[in-house]
Write a protein that holds these residues in place. Structure first.
Motif, mmCIF file in Angstrom:
data_model
loop_
_atom_site.group_PDB
_atom_site.id
_atom_site.type_symbol
_atom_site.label_atom_id
_atom_site.label_comp_id
_atom_site.label_asym_id
_atom_site.label_seq_id
_atom_site.Cartn_x
_atom_site.Cartn_y
_atom_site.Cartn_z
ATOM 1 N N LEU A 18 13.170 62.979 -1.103
ATOM 2 C CA LEU A 18 13.582 61.713 -1.548
ATOM 3 C C LEU A 18 15.028 61.507 -1.164
ATOM 4 O O LEU A 18 15.450 60.107 -0.708
ATOM 5 C CB LEU A 18 13.855 61.574 -3.074
ATOM 6 N N LEU A 19 15.905 62.273 -0.953
ATOM 7 C CA LEU A 19 16.954 62.039 -0.302
ATOM 8 C C LEU A 19 17.117 61.578 1.037
ATOM 9 O O LEU A 19 17.895 60.724 1.538
ATOM 10 C CB LEU A 19 18.175 63.549 -0.591
ATOM 11 N N CYS B 289 17.505 57.409 5.043
ATOM 12 C CA CYS B 289 16.893 56.541 6.103
ATOM 13 C C CYS B 289 16.878 55.075 5.735
ATOM 14 O O CYS B 289 16.769 54.023 6.598
ATOM 15 C CB CYS B 289 15.213 57.016 6.304
ATOM 16 N N LEU B 290 16.526 54.612 4.478
ATOM 17 C CA LEU B 290 16.716 53.369 4.044
ATOM 18 C C LEU B 290 18.223 52.668 3.934
ATOM 19 O O LEU B 290 18.481 51.462 3.853
ATOM 20 C CB LEU B 290 16.143 53.044 2.560
ATOM 21 N N ALA C 48 22.278 48.657 4.437
ATOM 22 C CA ALA C 48 23.604 48.102 4.720
ATOM 23 C C ALA C 48 23.385 46.924 5.557
ATOM 24 O O ALA C 48 24.482 46.025 5.614
ATOM 25 C CB ALA C 48 24.306 49.316 5.594
ATOM 26 N N LEU C 49 22.370 46.762 6.489
ATOM 27 C CA LEU C 49 22.271 45.818 7.258
ATOM 28 C C LEU C 49 22.019 44.306 6.564
ATOM 29 O O LEU C 49 22.744 43.156 6.679
ATOM 30 C CB LEU C 49 20.961 45.965 8.472
ATOM 31 N N SER D 191 12.966 46.083 -4.130
ATOM 32 C CA SER D 191 11.622 46.353 -4.544
ATOM 33 C C SER D 191 10.931 47.125 -3.284
ATOM 34 O O SER D 191 10.139 48.123 -3.656
ATOM 35 C CB SER D 191 10.844 44.919 -4.714
ATOM 36 N N VAL D 192 11.207 46.896 -2.054
ATOM 37 C CA VAL D 192 10.459 47.808 -1.189
ATOM 38 C C VAL D 192 10.997 49.291 -1.233
ATOM 39 O O VAL D 192 10.202 50.106 -1.301
ATOM 40 C CB VAL D 192 10.964 47.292 0.273
ATOM 41 N N ALA D 193 12.432 49.452 -1.340
ATOM 42 C CA ALA D 193 13.066 50.617 -1.368
ATOM 43 C C ALA D 193 12.303 51.703 -2.680
ATOM 44 O O ALA D 193 11.946 52.730 -2.675
ATOM 45 C CB ALA D 193 14.464 50.667 -1.730
ATOM 46 N N LEU D 194 12.075 50.966 -3.818
ATOM 47 C CA LEU D 194 11.456 51.434 -5.248
ATOM 48 C C LEU D 194 10.113 51.672 -4.746
ATOM 49 O O LEU D 194 9.562 52.935 -5.240
ATOM 50 C CB LEU D 194 11.500 50.461 -6.444
#
Length: 785
Positions: free
Chosen positions: A8-9, A14-15, A20-21, A286-289
């Motif tokens: 997960l880390l 990677c995300l 940041a962008l 939402s995408v990251a979750l």
């Protein structure tokens, strides 16, 4: 950290670039919108400033037209009529007037302005005008909403008097004009607040809530725009309590000293951008979750389950179940390979355990046999230790008895001599009471005997390290020169005393009285070692101890090396080994206490130095004393103030200070009370602390408290603290014959007023000196102590 957590880390890392962008893009949009709003605010303020300039130019044209009338400039008969005619065509102006050089209104469109007893404020302001300009905010009885005066000097060729034309712009009309601008001009945004102010920051007109704020001054945060020279923006809390982005054109000569301000509620203008940025942030979150949840499900199925199985079998192995085996579901995967390797390791450990159990049984039998042997040996050692302890206790008791005998012999001899001198002196004083000169001589002898007893006590205290060392910088060269004559007279004519000191010897930090006592003891020992006479040499020189340290545990640093050398009988090695032990002496019984060298060694260690003794039978003794160098530039000598015999009294004429004297020893109390009474003090005696507090509670006035330390009930320290709480600032002197922790801590405990600590025995002269130092207004002759 679990393996699934590590995965997960990795996904989170990677995300991070995407997040940041997105953050950078959002920040860029937000910053661009802020910059755009700043530009819009400045443009709106410039548009408003242009409108104000047009109004000012209209006022200039109006006043210029009035100046064209010669009858106006020369105060002609139809001057009022001319100005009234112009006023009818100048909408928005309250009046037009002409002011002379004295500030008097000579003619005006409004007759009410003529014949005023005192020139109005705007007329006084007009006198100072040198060219066309706008004035300050002004309220008039006929114009409650206030006016803004414009001034134009009207001086032409051949005019008799210099005059100034004044056109007063009605500010209510100006506020209505601002509201009309927003409706009629598409260039001005309808959600902005238009404000015009003078050079002092006083609001002249607003398109919103004009009546409420006209004549009020800008809030402090907005006053900074008055000192600017170019248009700009501010983010402030407006005068109506709303946080606004403010675009402004500052008051300058070009803008006729008028400020144009346009304020916007920035939150409303930023709402659409912030809403868009929030939607983008929610989408990314939402995408990251979703990615995290999917990764978590996969990790639990393919990573956590095999890991838990391996950990469970490892736990069973840790509890001793080496027969347990890990499941080998898929030998092609990494977890399957790890399980097969662990099972092979468990089989090897199981075989090793059986071998170790066999060896442990054999070893346990050998340990039991050795333990029985050790127990027998321990019993023998315990018996021998007990026998040795009893022998050491008997030896220690014998040494104690010997030390007490040596101490009793030496100290009894010294104190018997002191008592003999005191008793003999008092007997002679009683028989020669009629002879003052004899009494004076005998009292000097008794006092000298008491000083010898004090010196014996100080040697004992210094040896036991119970007396504080009052260290001061000492010049050993000068000290040795001063002591040479004293030692020569004390040791007798058969002893030759030589004192040598290297030039430029640095000062050392030590207690002077203790140092002199050490030298006197060493000189006395040298005299006793030279019964047929000889030479005693005192030599001082600088010494440097390197980083490797010196003899007797000396630390690295700068020292002064003092050598005391005699040409006497010397000591053998057996005697030298015990020379610094307490109570050890080779002198006959009753001729020494054995404390001299022990005290010298204690003094050296207490001064952060060292002592060393070299001796050889028949070739004398050399005692070396190292003392650390101090960085003080000059030696400090303590000067005591004392009253000379027959000198002036420490008590001023006509004033007898009251002293409360507290001591549980009646003889000591009566003697000290007599000394103080003879010196002119009024003395009130108390036998203990409770009686002293009773005296203080009755409201009696005392200028000084003198008390003993150790008393039954309330001790001296508690008495001083209680007395100074009841009478703040009361000076106090603590007199004690002890040198323990109570006396050392007394100075830190008594903090309520002036305070001094004195050691018994204390002479009347020293006590009077200390009292004079604590009591203001006393005068004492000086002497060197």
């Amino acid at each position: 950290m679990t393996l699934s957590t590590r995965i997960l880390l990795v996904i989170a890392i990677c995300l991070l670039p995407i997040i940041a962008l997105q953050g950078a893009f959002s920040w860029s949009q937000w910053s661009q919108r802020k910059a755009q709003l700043d530009t819009v605010a400045i443009r709106q303020a410039e548009l408003l400033g242009g409108t104000i300039s047009g109004i000012a130019e209209g006022a200039r044209i109006l006043l210029g037209a009035a100046a064209e009338y010669r009858q106006v400039r020369i105060f002609g008969a139809d001057c009022n009529a001319r100005l009234s005619a112009l006023r009818q065509y100048a909408l928005g102006y309250a009046f037009i007037a002409l002011v002379d050089e004295t500030g008097r209104v000579r003619c005006a469109s409004d007759p009410a302005l003529l014949g005023l007893a005192e020139p109005p404020a705007w007329a006084e302001e007009a006198r100072a005008a040198r060219n066309f300009t706008a004035g300050r905010f002004t309220r008039l009885p006929q114009v409650p909403g206030g006016v803004l005066p414009f001034f134009l000097p009207a001086v032409g060729p051949g005019d008799a008097h210099p005059t100034v034309l004044v056109a007063a712009l009605d500010l209510d009309w100006l506020a209505r004009s601002l509201s009309g601008l927003k409706r009629s001009s598409a260039a001005l945004l309808t959600n902005g607040v238009l404000t015009i102010a003078d050079a002092n920051g006083v609001i002249l007109a607003r398109d919103q809530r004009h009546e409420e704020f006209v004549g009020a001054r800008f809030p402090p945060a907005a006053l900074t725009l008055l000192g600017e020279t170019r248009p700009g923006t501010l983010r402030i809390r407006s005068i109506d309590g709303t946080n606004r982005l403010v675009g402004f054109v500052p008051p300058t000569a070009a803008s006729h000293n008028l400020a144009a301000v346009v304020g916007f509620a920035e939150a409303e203008l930023m709402a659409d951008v912030e809403r868009s940025l929030l939607q983008s942030a929610l989408m990314v979150a939402s995408v990251a979750l979703v990615v995290f949840l999917m990764t978590r499900l996969v990790a639990r199925r393919f990573i956590e389950a095999p890991t838990r199985a391996l950990l469970a079998v490892a736990h069973r192995w840790g509890q001793g179940e080496l027969a347990a085996r890990a499941p080998e579901r898929d030998r092609r995967s990494e977890f399957g390979k790890i399980a097969a390797a662990w099972n092979a390791m468990a089989a090897q450990l199981q075989r090793r355990e059986e071998e170790l159990r066999h060896h442990a049984d054999a070893l346990e039998a050998r340990v039991e046999e050795r333990t029985r042997e050790l127990m027998r040996t321990n019993d023998r050692l315990s018996t021998e230790i007990e026998e040795r302890r009893q022998a050491e206790a008997a030896l220690l008791q014998a040494q104690k008895v010997q030390a007490v005998g040596q101490l009793a012999g030496g100290i009894a001899h010294d104190f018997n001599n002191v008592l003999q001198a005191v008793l003999g002196g008092t007997s002679l004083i009683r028989r020669r009471a009629e002879d003052p000169s004899a009494i004076r001589r005998l009292t000097d002898m008794v006092e000298e005997a008491a000083r010898r007893g004090e010196a014996v006590t100080r040697r004992l205290l210094a040896f036991s390290r119970r007396e504080e060392l009052r260290a001061v910088p000492l010049d050993l060269g000068r000290l040795l020169a001063d002591l040479r004559d004293v030692l020569a007279a004390t040791l007798g004519g058969r002893i030759r005393v030589v004192a040598e000191a290297a030039p430029g010897l640095p000062p050392v930090l030590a207690d002077r009285s203790q140092f002199e006592t050490v030298l006197l003891n060493l000189a006395t020992n040298a005299r006793d070692a030279m019964p047929d006479g000889g030479t005693l040499t005192l030599r001082a020189a600088a010494a440097v101890i390197g980083p490797e340290g010196g003899a007797n545990g000396l630390a690295a640093g700068d020292y002064v090396h003092l050598l005391v050398e005699d040409t006497g009988e010397g000591m053998d090695q057996a005697t030298l080994a015990h020379a610094t032990e307490p109570f050890f002496t080779t002198k006959p019984l009753g001729q020494g206490t054995g404390l001299g060298l022990a005290m010298a060694n204690s003094f050296a260690q207490g001064s952060r130095g060292a002592l060393a003794i070299e001796s050889e039978v028949g070739r004398g003794t050399r005692v070396s004393l190292w003392l650390p160098v101090t960085r003080a530039e000059t030696a400090v000598e303590r000067v005591e103030m004392a009253a000379a015999a027959g000198g002036p009294s420490p008590v001023r004429a006509g004033h007898r200070p009251r002293v409360l004297l507290v001591d549980d020893e009646p003889l000591v109390r009566r003697l000290l009370a007599g000394e103080l009474a003879d010196a002119g003090y009024e003395v009130v005696e108390a036998a203990d602390g409770a009686l002293a507090l009773g005296q203080l509670s009755r409201g009696e006035s005392f200028q000084l408290l003198v008390t003993d330390l150790a008393m039954p009930g309330i001790d001296g320290v508690s008495l001083i603290k209680e007395a100074q709480e009841r009478h703040p600032g009361l000076p106090a002197i603590l007199v004690t014959g002890y040198a323990g922790d109570a006396a050392n801590l007394a100075v830190g405990a008594v903090v309520g007023g002036p305070f001094a600590l004195m050691r018994k025995p204390v002479s009347g002269a020293r006590l009077l000196d200390q009292m004079a130092a604590l009591l203001p207004g006393t005068r004492l002759p000086a002497r060197v102590g």
